[in-house]
Motif scaffolding. Structure first.
Motif, PDB file in Angstrom:
ATOM      1  N   UNK A 159       0.839  -1.209   0.000  1.00 29.42           N
ATOM      2  CA  UNK A 159       0.000   0.000   0.000  1.00 29.42           C
ATOM      3  C   UNK A 159       0.873   1.257   0.000  1.00 29.42           C
ATOM      4  N   UNK A 160       2.008   1.185   0.662  1.00 25.06           N
ATOM      5  CA  UNK A 160       2.906   2.354   0.669  1.00 25.06           C
ATOM      6  C   UNK A 160       3.427   2.620  -0.738  1.00 25.06           C
ATOM      7  N   UNK A 161       3.752   1.544  -1.474  1.00 23.33           N
ATOM      8  CA  UNK A 161       4.209   1.719  -2.865  1.00 23.33           C
ATOM      9  C   UNK A 161       3.108   2.378  -3.701  1.00 23.33           C
ATOM     10  N   UNK A 162       1.880   1.900  -3.549  1.00 25.53           N
ATOM     11  CA  UNK A 162       0.750   2.421  -4.331  1.00 25.53           C
ATOM     12  C   UNK A 162       0.495   3.887  -3.977  1.00 25.53           C
ATOM     13  N   UNK A 163       0.514   4.185  -2.692  1.00 21.72           N
ATOM     14  CA  UNK A 163       0.150   5.545  -2.257  1.00 21.72           C
ATOM     15  C   UNK A 163       1.238   6.578  -2.563  1.00 21.72           C
ATOM     16  N   UNK A 164       2.488   6.140  -2.620  1.00 21.35           N
ATOM     17  CA  UNK A 164       3.572   7.129  -2.789  1.00 21.35           C
ATOM     18  C   UNK A 164       4.184   7.104  -4.191  1.00 21.35           C
ATOM     19  N   UNK A 165       3.772   6.120  -5.025  1.00 24.49           N
ATOM     20  CA  UNK A 165       4.257   6.128  -6.410  1.00 24.49           C
ATOM     21  C   UNK A 165       5.494   5.303  -6.668  1.00 24.49           C
ATOM     22  N   UNK A 166       5.877   4.424  -5.734  1.00 26.60           N
ATOM     23  CA  UNK A 166       7.019   3.524  -5.981  1.00 26.60           C
ATOM     24  C   UNK A 166       6.566   2.395  -6.901  1.00 26.60           C
ATOM     25  N   UNK A 167       7.326   2.149  -7.970  1.00 25.28           N
ATOM     26  CA  UNK A 167       6.828   1.253  -9.000  1.00 25.28           C
ATOM     27  C   UNK A 167       7.396  -0.161  -8.971  1.00 25.28           C
ATOM     28  N   UNK A 168       8.514  -0.388  -8.269  1.00 32.70           N
ATOM     29  CA  UNK A 168       9.148  -1.708  -8.348  1.00 32.70           C
ATOM     30  C   UNK A 168       9.305  -2.316  -6.953  1.00 32.70           C
ATOM     31  N   UNK A 169       8.751  -3.511  -6.785  1.00 33.36           N
ATOM     32  CA  UNK A 169       8.760  -4.169  -5.476  1.00 33.36           C
ATOM     33  C   UNK A 169       9.228  -5.613  -5.637  1.00 33.36           C
ATOM     34  N   UNK A 221      -1.176  -2.992 -10.367  1.00 34.69           N
ATOM     35  CA  UNK A 221      -2.000  -1.949  -9.717  1.00 34.69           C
ATOM     36  C   UNK A 221      -1.426  -0.583 -10.062  1.00 34.69           C
ATOM     37  N   UNK A 222      -2.263   0.394 -10.241  1.00 35.48           N
ATOM     38  CA  UNK A 222      -1.807   1.746 -10.544  1.00 35.48           C
ATOM     39  C   UNK A 222      -1.306   2.402  -9.247  1.00 35.48           C
ATOM     40  N   UNK A 224       0.486   5.974  -7.411  1.00 38.63           N
ATOM     41  CA  UNK A 224       0.345   7.433  -7.515  1.00 38.63           C
ATOM     42  C   UNK A 224       1.090   7.910  -8.761  1.00 38.63           C
ATOM     43  N   UNK A 225       0.395   8.629  -9.644  1.00 31.70           N
ATOM     44  CA  UNK A 225       1.015   9.046 -10.899  1.00 31.70           C
ATOM     45  C   UNK A 225       0.474   8.241 -12.063  1.00 31.70           C
ATOM     46  N   UNK A 226      -0.218   7.137 -11.768  1.00 42.20           N
ATOM     47  CA  UNK A 226      -0.939   6.418 -12.814  1.00 42.20           C
ATOM     48  C   UNK A 226      -0.196   5.277 -13.489  1.00 42.20           C
ATOM     49  N   UNK A 227       1.091   5.099 -13.152  1.00 43.83           N
ATOM     50  CA  UNK A 227       1.839   3.999 -13.781  1.00 43.83           C
ATOM     51  C   UNK A 227       1.639   2.713 -12.971  1.00 43.83           C
ATOM     52  N   UNK A 228       1.881   1.559 -13.606  1.00 39.97           N
ATOM     53  CA  UNK A 228       1.634   0.286 -12.913  1.00 39.97           C
ATOM     54  C   UNK A 228       2.748  -0.113 -11.953  1.00 39.97           C
ATOM     55  N   UNK A 229       2.351  -0.756 -10.844  1.00 43.60           N
ATOM     56  CA  UNK A 229       3.295  -1.359  -9.908  1.00 43.60           C
ATOM     57  C   UNK A 229       3.795  -2.668 -10.527  1.00 43.60           C
ATOM     58  N   UNK A 230       5.104  -2.899 -10.443  1.00 47.30           N
ATOM     59  CA  UNK A 230       5.690  -4.134 -10.983  1.00 47.30           C
ATOM     60  C   UNK A 230       6.296  -4.909  -9.819  1.00 47.30           C
ATOM     61  N   UNK A 231       5.785  -6.119  -9.604  1.00 43.34           N
ATOM     62  CA  UNK A 231       6.252  -6.891  -8.445  1.00 43.34           C
ATOM     63  C   UNK A 231       6.770  -8.250  -8.882  1.00 43.34           C
ATOM     64  N   UNK A 232       7.612  -8.841  -8.055  1.00 45.18           N
ATOM     65  CA  UNK A 232       7.976 -10.255  -8.226  1.00 45.18           C
ATOM     66  C   UNK A 232       8.429 -10.794  -6.881  1.00 45.18           C
ATOM     67  N   UNK A 233       8.507 -12.119  -6.785  1.00 47.42           N
ATOM     68  CA  UNK A 233       8.854 -12.767  -5.518  1.00 47.42           C
ATOM     69  C   UNK A 233       9.987 -13.760  -5.746  1.00 47.42           C
ATOM     70  N   UNK A 234      10.963 -13.752  -4.846  1.00 51.13           N
ATOM     71  CA  UNK A 234      12.066 -14.709  -4.900  1.00 51.13           C
ATOM     72  C   UNK A 234      11.873 -15.737  -3.788  1.00 51.13           C
ATOM     73  N   UNK A 235      12.107 -17.002  -4.112  1.00 55.93           N
ATOM     74  CA  UNK A 235      11.902 -18.092  -3.157  1.00 55.93           C
ATOM     75  C   UNK A 235      13.240 -18.782  -2.857  1.00 55.93           C
ATOM     76  N   UNK A 236      13.971 -18.273  -1.864  1.00 55.14           N
ATOM     77  CA  UNK A 236      15.194 -18.989  -1.485  1.00 55.14           C
ATOM     78  C   UNK A 236      14.869 -20.332  -0.834  1.00 55.14           C
ATOM     79  N   UNK A 237      15.737 -21.318  -1.068  1.00 54.62           N
ATOM     80  CA  UNK A 237      15.665 -22.527  -0.243  1.00 54.62           C
ATOM     81  C   UNK A 237      16.438 -22.197   1.032  1.00 54.62           C
TER      82      UNK A 237
END
Ligand code: NAI
Ligand SMILES: CC(C)[C@@H](O)CC[C@@H](C)[C@H]1CC[C@H]2[C@@H]3[C@H](O)CC4=CC(=O)CC[C@]4(C)[C@H]3CC[C@]12C
Length: 414
Positions: A159-169, A221-222, A224-237
């Motif tokens: 939610x912090x990324x969405x509300x403040x405009x951070x695009x990469x998580x 998800x859009x 702040x600023x209207x661009x999409x959030x880009x996320x991915x997940x890493x799975x360490x063993x």
């Protein structure tokens, strides 16, 4: 999930020390010619110094076992880094040594369960690497607390990324999102698309699975600023390396038992392990390439892997504890499984009885016994194909670094 696509460039070389120069390695496989070509055709991030250092990264959990390695790897390997924010409940004194380099290092003491603290830390960041979490399979904290930190904390980061405009998580998930499951079914040399019944009961894997799902669903998800959030997940063993507390616990247990550890798990049960430096490198690389390959990498999961050998959990630990003077007694488990189960259950009872007086959290409990007794190994090249990941550290380097660390912190240098 399951979209596949081509690979990408990008090989790094790790140099020691936080203030070390951050140089972009030659284009893989071209050697000196690669350097010449870079002058003609600079790679992404090879802009002049004024442009190069333009990005703000935030690492949550940046003072943890993995987090510290991610922080140091970013300072060494990310040429576009202008500011590095380190957000953690417990800040380490070592952070001070990082403030002498060219990158602005900002230490932020905060709690991911507090949305306003997370939003304040995220505001203005281009990339968030979210490693903060409660890694507890020993009953040290309540299921509610594990959920609050691992799930609600991750929700707050999103939610912090969405509300403040951070695009990469980038989210540090875990193999445990997949398994071993409650049925003890083996996962043998599996990959990101291998069918497997991921059924969990323990609060830790449940929390990691829920958090990962939140992160992947947030992709697109859009902000702040209207661009999409880009996320991915890493799975360490199972991560090992400098700073691994469980390895230290095994070493202390062996010292208490006269330099011996007693085999509890059959040598045939293989458990995937990955060196912390390679996990950190994968985080740095995926965070960089996510900015250029959103369509391919957004919403994807990637196992963290390297060339660490497949062995039982105990035999693998002995790769480091043996050179430090310990011996693993028994070619097969010294106690029958039913007796180990009884002792594990007894530990749970003792933990409950002693809780008003002290925290009793031994390595052996029903969950850890089941985990250790179930084969879980991965064999995949998805990270290589999607963003050019190759381990930065060979098995030999990973082993040597880990042995040196055990010897140094335990004064067991021989
Ligand atoms: N250790 C392992 O073998 C593996 C770990 N992981 C994941 O990697 C991540 C890091 O794990 P480790 O470095 O092993 O754990 P760690 O316990 O060493 O580090 C976690 C960090 O998060 C911080 N933290 C905890 N609660 C917080 C809160 N409420 N607010 C802010 N910071 C908080 C801690 O202070 C600590 O510095 C976790 O998300 C874990 O689930 C995934 C696979 C394997
Ligand atoms: C006492 C013996 C039975 C001994 O062999 C128990 C080992 C046990 C403490 C470990 C066996 C498997 C480990 C887990 C695995 O590496 C996967 C993990 C992923 C994470 O995200 C966090 C750590 C862990 C749960 C890891 C914890 C220690 C083991 C259970």
């Amino acid at each position: 999930m399951g979209r596949e696509g081509g690979g990408a460039s990008g090989r790094g070389r790790c140099v020691a020390g936080p203030g070390a120069c951050r140089r972009r390695p030659p284009v893989a496989g071209l050697g000196g010619l690669g350097l010449w070509l870079q002058c003609l055709f600079p790679q992404p991030g090879m802009a002049d110094s004024a442009q190069a250092q333009k990005l703000v990264y935030l690492v949550t959990g940046g003072c943890g076992f993995l987090g510290e390695h991610v922080v140091r790897m970013l300072l060494q390997q990310e040429p576009q880094l202008r500011e590095l924010r380190i957000f953690d409940l417990h800040l380490g004194p070592w952070l001070e040594e990082l403030k002498t380099g060219p990158v602005q290092v900002t230490a932020i003491q905060g709690d991911v369960t507090q949305a306003h603290e997370v939003a304040a830390a995220v505001a203005g960041a281009h990339v968030v690497i979210h490693t903060a979490g409660l890694v507890d399979v020993f009953g040290k904290t309540s299921p509610e607390t594990i959920h609050e930190v691992n799930v609600q904390g991750t929700r707050n980061v999103i939610e912090a990324c969405v509300q403040t405009g951070t695009r990469f998580l980038v989210y540090t998930s875990s193999m445990e999102v997949v398994g071993p499951n409650i049925k003890g079914q083996p996962f043998y040399r599996g990959n990101e698309n291998t069918p497997y019944e991921a059924v969990h009961r323990h609060p830790y894997p449940c929390s990691k699975a829920l958090a990962e799902q939140l992160v992947l669903e947030a992709n697109g998800r859009k902000v702040l600023g209207g661009l999409p959030l880009v996320t991915c997940a890493l799975r360490p063993t199972g991560i090992y390396g400098e700073g691994h507390q469980i390895m230290r616990d095994f070493y202390h247990q062996g010292l208490r038992l006269g330099g011996r550890l007693f085999r509890a798990i059959p040598a045939s049960v293989e458990h995937g392990r990955v060196y912390v430096g390679n996990v950190a490198w994968m985080h740095v690389l995926v965070a960089r390439e996510l900015q250029h390959r959103a369509a391919l990498m957004g919403g994807q999961v990637y196992f963290c892997y390297d060339n660490s050998p497949y062995k039982s959990y105990e035999d693998f630990n002995m790769e480091f504890l043996g050179p430090c003077g310990l011996r693993l007694v028994g070619t097969r488990p010294l106690l029958p499984y039913w007796l180990l189960l009884f002792l594990a259950a007894l530990n749970v009872l003792l933990q409950w009885l002693l809780r008003p007086l002290l925290l009793y959290a031994p390595l052996l409990n029903p969950y850890t016994l089941a985990m250790a007794n179930t084969t879980f190994t991965v064999s995949t090249d998805k990270a290589r194909r999607h963003f050019g990941y190759e381990p930065l550290f060979s098995w030999e380097e990973s082993r040597t670094r880990t042995i040196r660390w055990v010897q140094a912190v335990e004064g067991s240098a021989q």
